[in-house]
Structure formats: structure tokens, C-alpha cells
Design a protein around this motif. Structure first.
Motif, PDB file in Angstrom:
ATOM      1  N   ALA A   1       0.825  -1.212   0.000  1.00 54.45           N
ATOM      2  CA  ALA A   1       0.000   0.000   0.000  1.00 54.45           C
ATOM      3  C   ALA A   1       0.857   1.259   0.000  1.00 54.45           C
ATOM      4  N   ARG A   2       2.070   1.167   0.536  1.00 53.40           N
ATOM      5  CA  ARG A   2       2.977   2.335   0.514  1.00 53.40           C
ATOM      6  C   ARG A   2       4.037   2.194  -0.579  1.00 53.40           C
ATOM      7  N   LEU A   3       3.847   1.200  -1.473  1.00 51.07           N
ATOM      8  CA  LEU A   3       4.745   0.954  -2.596  1.00 51.07           C
ATOM      9  C   LEU A   3       6.164   0.632  -2.140  1.00 51.07           C
ATOM     10  N   GLY A   4       6.258  -0.039  -0.997  1.00 54.30           N
ATOM     11  CA  GLY A   4       7.549  -0.523  -0.547  1.00 54.30           C
ATOM     12  C   GLY A   4       7.830  -1.909  -1.115  1.00 54.30           C
ATOM     13  N   LYS A   5       8.955  -2.472  -0.711  1.00 55.47           N
ATOM     14  CA  LYS A   5       9.343  -3.809  -1.145  1.00 55.47           C
ATOM     15  C   LYS A   5       9.101  -4.799  -0.010  1.00 55.47           C
ATOM     16  N   SER A   6       8.638  -5.977  -0.354  1.00 58.25           N
ATOM     17  CA  SER A   6       8.516  -7.036   0.639  1.00 58.25           C
ATOM     18  C   SER A   6       9.166  -8.302   0.108  1.00 58.25           C
ATOM     19  N   LEU A   7       9.811  -9.022   0.999  1.00 60.27           N
ATOM     20  CA  LEU A   7      10.394 -10.323   0.700  1.00 60.27           C
ATOM     21  C   LEU A   7       9.681 -11.310   1.616  1.00 60.27           C
ATOM     22  N   LEU A   8       8.830 -12.135   1.038  1.00 57.91           N
ATOM     23  CA  LEU A   8       7.969 -13.007   1.833  1.00 57.91           C
ATOM     24  C   LEU A   8       8.373 -14.466   1.657  1.00 57.91           C
ATOM     25  N   GLU A   9       8.667 -15.121   2.776  1.00 55.36           N
ATOM     26  CA  GLU A   9       8.965 -16.551   2.766  1.00 55.36           C
ATOM     27  C   GLU A   9       7.969 -17.182   3.731  1.00 55.36           C
ATOM     28  N   LEU A  10       6.920 -17.776   3.154  1.00 56.60           N
ATOM     29  CA  LEU A  10       5.752 -18.162   3.948  1.00 56.60           C
ATOM     30  C   LEU A  10       5.569 -19.678   3.962  1.00 56.60           C
ATOM     31  N   GLY A  11       4.352 -20.134   4.058  1.00 56.40           N
ATOM     32  CA  GLY A  11       4.078 -21.540   4.317  1.00 56.40           C
ATOM     33  C   GLY A  11       4.447 -22.470   3.182  1.00 56.40           C
TER      34      GLY A  11
ATOM     35  N   ASP B   1       1.222 -19.259  -2.613  1.00 57.45           N
ATOM     36  CA  ASP B   1       1.006 -18.754  -1.252  1.00 57.45           C
ATOM     37  C   ASP B   1       2.276 -18.747  -0.406  1.00 57.45           C
ATOM     38  N   THR B   2       3.368 -19.239  -0.947  1.00 50.46           N
ATOM     39  CA  THR B   2       4.642 -19.144  -0.237  1.00 50.46           C
ATOM     40  C   THR B   2       5.219 -17.738  -0.344  1.00 50.46           C
ATOM     41  N   GLY B   3       4.731 -16.927  -1.255  1.00 51.08           N
ATOM     42  CA  GLY B   3       5.058 -15.505  -1.236  1.00 51.08           C
ATOM     43  C   GLY B   3       5.952 -14.994  -2.336  1.00 51.08           C
ATOM     44  N   GLY B   4       6.731 -15.879  -2.983  1.00 53.86           N
ATOM     45  CA  GLY B   4       7.542 -15.435  -4.114  1.00 53.86           C
ATOM     46  C   GLY B   4       8.877 -14.824  -3.769  1.00 53.86           C
ATOM     47  N   GLY B   5       9.234 -14.722  -2.498  1.00 52.32           N
ATOM     48  CA  GLY B   5      10.510 -14.121  -2.110  1.00 52.32           C
ATOM     49  C   GLY B   5      11.666 -15.079  -2.299  1.00 52.32           C
ATOM     50  N   ARG B   6      12.887 -14.517  -2.357  1.00 52.88           N
ATOM     51  CA  ARG B   6      14.100 -15.328  -2.432  1.00 52.88           C
ATOM     52  C   ARG B   6      15.142 -14.764  -1.464  1.00 52.88           C
ATOM     53  N   GLU B   7      15.674 -15.653  -0.629  1.00 52.23           N
ATOM     54  CA  GLU B   7      16.673 -15.277   0.367  1.00 52.23           C
ATOM     55  C   GLU B   7      17.933 -16.097   0.143  1.00 52.23           C
ATOM     56  N   SER B   8      18.973 -15.755   0.863  1.00 54.45           N
ATOM     57  CA  SER B   8      20.213 -16.510   0.935  1.00 54.45           C
ATOM     58  C   SER B   8      21.050 -16.353  -0.329  1.00 54.45           C
TER      59      SER B   8
END
Length: 525
Positions: free
Chosen positions: A267-277, A484-491
């Protein structure tokens, strides 16, 4: 059966661990200032070990006022940290890695005792932190951009990456330090500062890490605000998600939580990195090496008592080997060593708390009401050694993929056996037939089957493994999933790019001013 703790009596072990980590008292109330959390005389939260129910400590919970001070501290530290050359930032991370090596044993024990995973997994989690530090040190000399040819004469173009600013990290209880380190060490070499909100269920490991890092910062005469910790409830996470001063929020947890974070940040046009279920499956074809597969299945299903986002929850088995696999699992499961996570003989520790035990029981009730058959396990263990009430027997259930309970992620050791017939495409369709898309695996020695699984019409998960299980990712690869896992990538891999902003630069080294696409716009005679 009573579980004995290796080497030292439990109380002495944990007291020594806390003292080694710079936490001086067994039951302190922390009041550690801006970068650590809440002030004195604020709301405190008691921290109990899921292993025995004993109180380890009390921590102060941060207020919105504390949050403002932490953000201000981080903003000030960013002004100098972003100007530090990336290889110099890497040198600081190298020293952090060395400190983690020094504290590996006590920190691994604290992870095990506070979270409940067995000691080998606790030590492995600290090793994962060390590994990502090593990765980040090398990365600090490889934050490369690209050069491109310009269509305009005597012009050149290139891309470069700059630090974002404050990176907010919201971590989950099941990996109380490793996932934070994936984000933090990469963000640090990228020139960002970090504000970490750990799970309120496992704050002591976070405090220990902050103590360890502080030693390095003091030795290098750096501001503590590069690495910030704030211990609080969901209100603090919400403040961070809505805060325009935090350009990136990395959140690990349930899909429900991740949707709230993603909505607020978006909503504030920020970035999110989501690692979910995750709702991860292993496919066993007729061509599987069952001896190898069974080891992967059991570790994936019961490791960390089923509380990994990559835990194996569904086993999709070809009908021709179904009964054989079921028989083998039913011999193994009743003999799994369940007990105190600090005992060297234990392979399955406790669930995190009684709410998790309740969710385990309710899921088993629901799936049986839908038509599933409980084959083994499901009991809550009582008596000597199990006084905390958090120990359960891992369960195996015959079920169908379309059952509503099977479609959900239950953070507990429940393995659903699902039969398939025909070719591997039928198994892949079942594997993909859930809302989550984190980890997946196939066991087969048939090249046609494994390549189909890895093809663009194969597994729809962010992680797809062949002849290894769903659980236990290395830090060198990007970690995360789809749907639903969110599409983020870490590591690993090029996951570092999310912690930086991308900039295209065009330089004119002529005395003319040609426009792109041949546009003419003459305002001079």
C-alpha cells in the motif's frame, strides 16, 4: 522414559550457555536500551523452554516509542555505513562469522533449548549462519552491475546498485537465528542497516546474537545501529510494515501473516520479501531407490518435529510400491527416539508450545472426519521426561490430496500418504495441487521422470529436488517459493539484489546533445 542431558545437569548447562553468550543471569529482565528492546518497568514476557516448561528468562516487550527510537538509531547509522566500501563491510561480516564460530556450541545449545529442535539441528543452524557470513564476504567484492552500448555516439550506459536503507526483518520461531542471518549478512555487505523483530517465542537467541555482533562493532569502532533488535508483539511488526522509512520488509512465517505484511508494504509501494508456508511433497515413482528415499522421508517429516517450512507433509507414492513403503514407515515411526532436545539420543524434540499441540490434534481429528485413516502416532506424550506437555508422537495418515486438511499446512509432524497410478505426470499434478509452492522432491532413477519433474510443466515450487528430500537447503542457492509461499528469495545466488536499489546511468562524453530514438528538439539557432 526419563531423558538424560549430556555432559552437565540441565540448569547448569543453560546457565553456562547464557553466561558464555553475555547474558549473565538465568532469569533476568532485560533492559538493554535502544538497539535491544524495551525499557524498564514495561510489559515483560516470560520465556519458557518447550523442552521442559521451565522459565528461562523474562524480556521487556517494546512499545511504539521504543520502535521510534530504534528506527532513529538505524537511520543515523545508515549515514556512515552506506559510505563504507563494500569490501570493508565484508570484513566486518567476516569477523562476525569468526565470532559465531567461537560461540557455536553455546549458541547451538540455546537454539535447541529455547526452540526445541534437537542439538544437532541447533548446531547446524549456527553453522548455517557461519556459512552465510562466508558467502557474504565473497559477495562484498561482487556487487556488480552491467554495461550496455548506447545508441547515441560518444555515450556510455551502465547499471549499478545502491543500498536501500533500513531493512526490516521479521523472523519466525522455527529458525530463530538462521533466516535472520540470511537477510542480515547480505543486507550488511550491500550497505543496508537492519532492524530485527524476532519471534516473541524465541527472543533469547536473538539477544545472544546481538551480544555477539556488538563485540565486533565495538572492536571496529562502528555504531551499534547497523544491527538493531526490537523485541515486541504483532504491533511492532505492523508498525514496521506500514513505515515508509523501511524500504524493504523481509517476513518469514505463515501465509496469513505474510498477506498482512505484503498488503501493508504494498500500500505504501515498498518492497517485501515473503517466505511463507509450505505444503511440501515427495514423489516416489516405481523407479525410486527406497532405502535412500526412506531416510529422506523420515527426516523431512519429523525433523524439527515437523516445524520447518520445508517439512515433508505429503508422500505421493505409486500404487505398485505403496504397500511396501507404508509397511516400512510403520516399522520406523513407533521406534523414533522422542525426548529432550539436548539429549544425544533424541531425534524428535517437542513442539514449540501447547497451541501447536492443539493444532496437531485438531488437524488429525479433521482429516479423519474427511475420510482419512490414522495409521500410527498422534498421541500426546505424558509422564516423566514429558512434563512440558509439548511432546507428541509423529503421525502417518492415509489421505487424499483434495481433503481440506491436506490442503492446509499444519506445523506439526503429520505425514499424509497419497496413492497415485499411471505415469509421473499424474503424480506431478497432485504435487502441484495445493496453494503453497515452496519445496518439492522426486525419487526416481528414471531420467525421463526426473527431467519431467524439473521441466517447465513439472514442479511449480521454488525448490525442486531429485533424489534428496524437501528439507535441508544449502545457503548457496536462492531460497523461497511461489504461490502462497510468497515469491521471495533469500540466501544465495543473486538474492542480494533485493536488498539494493537499481540505477541506470548514461554518460555523455561528447560536446553534442543527441536525443534517444533520433528525436529532434532544437531550441537554439
Amino acid at each position: 522414559m526419563k531423558q538424560t542431558i549430556d555432559q552437565l545437569p540441565l540448569t547448569k548447562t543453560i546457565e553456562d550457555v547464557l553466561q558464555q553468550l553475555g547474558i549473565k543471569d538465568l532469569n533476568p529482565t532485560y533492559s538493554t536500551g535502544l538497539v535491544w528492546g524495551g525499557k524498564e518497568n514495561r510489559n515483560t514476557k516470560a520465556i519458557h523452554s518447550p523442552a521442559d516448561g521451565n522459565k528461562i528468562a523474562s524480556v521487556n516487550m517494546a512499545t511504539p516509542e521504543d520502535y521510534e527510537q530504534v528506527i532513529s538509531t538505524a537511520q543515523e547509522a545508515f549515514k556512515s555505513w552506506r559510505k563504507t566500501p563494500a569490501p570493508k563491510r565484508g570484513e566486518v561480516v567476516r569477523q562476525i562469522g569468526d565470532k559465531l564460530r567461537e560461540y557455536k556450541e553455546p549458541l547451538g545449545k540455546l537454539v535447541s533449548y529455547e526452540m526445541g529442535k534437537i542439538l544437532q539441528e541447533g548446531l547446524g543452524e549456527v553453522q548455517e549462519m557461519i556459512d552465510i557470513c562466508d558467502f557474504a564476504v565473497g559477495l562484498s567484492r561482487q556487487l556488480h552491475g552491467y554495461t550496455m552500448h548506447s545508441e547515441r555516439p560518444q555515450h556510455r550506459m551502465y547499471e549499478q546498485y545502491h543500498p536501500l536503507g533500513i531493512v526490516g526483518v521479521i523472523s519466525a520461531f522455527n529458525f530463530p537465528v538462521a533466516v535472520w542471518s540470511w537477510n542480515t549478512m547480505l543486507a550488511a555487505v550491500c550497505g543496508d542497516v537492519v532492524v530485527w523483530k524476532p519471534s516473541e517465542k524465541t527472543p533469547l537467541t536473538a539477544l545472544a546474537c546481538q551480544h555477539i555482533i556488538r563485540e565486533v562493532l565495538v572492536n571496529n569502532e562502528l555504531p551499534e545501529g547497523i544491527f538493531n533488535l526490537i523485541i515486541g508483539d504483532a504491533e511492532i511488526g505492523s508498525l514496521m510494515s506500514h513505515d515508509g522509512r523501511v524500504p524493504l520488509v523481509s517476513a518469514t512465517g505463515s501465509t496469513r501473516m505474510g498477506k498482512k505484511v505484503g498488503e501493508a508494504v504494498g500500500a505504501r509501494l515498498g518492497k517485501s520479501l515473503l517466505e511463507l508456508g509450505g505444503n511440501n511433497a515427495i514423489i516416489l515413482t516405481e523407479n525410486a531407490d527406497l532405502e535412500m528415499a526412506l531416510r529422506a522421508i523420515v527426516f523431512g517429516a519429523v525433523g524439527t518435529c515437523g516445524q520447518r517450512c520445508t517439512s515433508t507433509r505429503r508422500l505421493i507414492i505409486h500404487e505398485n510400491i505403496y504397500e511396501q513403503v507404508k509397511e516400512r514407515l510403520l516399522k520406523v515411526y513407533p521406534n523414533l527416539p522422542i525426548g529432550h532436545p539436548l539429549s544425544s539420543t533424541t531425534l524428535v524434540g517437542p513442539l514449540i508450545d501447547k497451541e501447536a499441540v492443539k493444532a496437531f490434534q485438531q488437524a488429525l481429528e479433521r482429516v479423519q472426519a474427511e475420510g482419512g485413516t490414522l495409521l500410527t502416532g498422534g498421541e500426546v506424550l505424558e509422564g516423566e521426561g514429558f512434563e512440558s506437555g509439548n511432546y507428541v508422537k509423529p503421525a502417518i495418515v492415509e489421505a487424499k490430496n483434495e481433503y481440506e486438511t491436506v490442503q492446509e499446512e499444519t506445523f506439526a509432524p503429520i505425514l499424509y500418504l497419497i496413492k497415485y497410478s499411471g505415469d509421473v505426470e499424474n503424480a506431478i499434478e497432485l504435487q502441484n495441487g495445493v496453494r503453497q509452492g515452496l519445496s518439492s522432491a522426486i525419487f526416481s532413477s528414471n531420467l525421463l521422470e526426473t527431467e519431467a519433474f524439473l521441466s517447465h510443466w513439472g514442479s511449480d515450487c521454488g525448490i525442486a529436488n531429485v533424489n534428496i528430500g524437501t528439507s535441508g537447503a544449502e545457503i548457496g542457492g536462492a531460497f523461497g517459493g511461489e504461490k502462497d509461499t510468497g515469491g521471495g528469495r533469500e540466501s544465495g545466488s543473486d538474492a542480494w539484489r533485493v536488498y539494493m536499489r537499481r540505477q541506470t546511468n548514461t554518460i555523455n562524453y561528447s560536446r553534442e546533445l543527441p536525443l534517444a530514438q533520433g528525436i529532434r528538439f532544437d531550441i537554439m539557432d
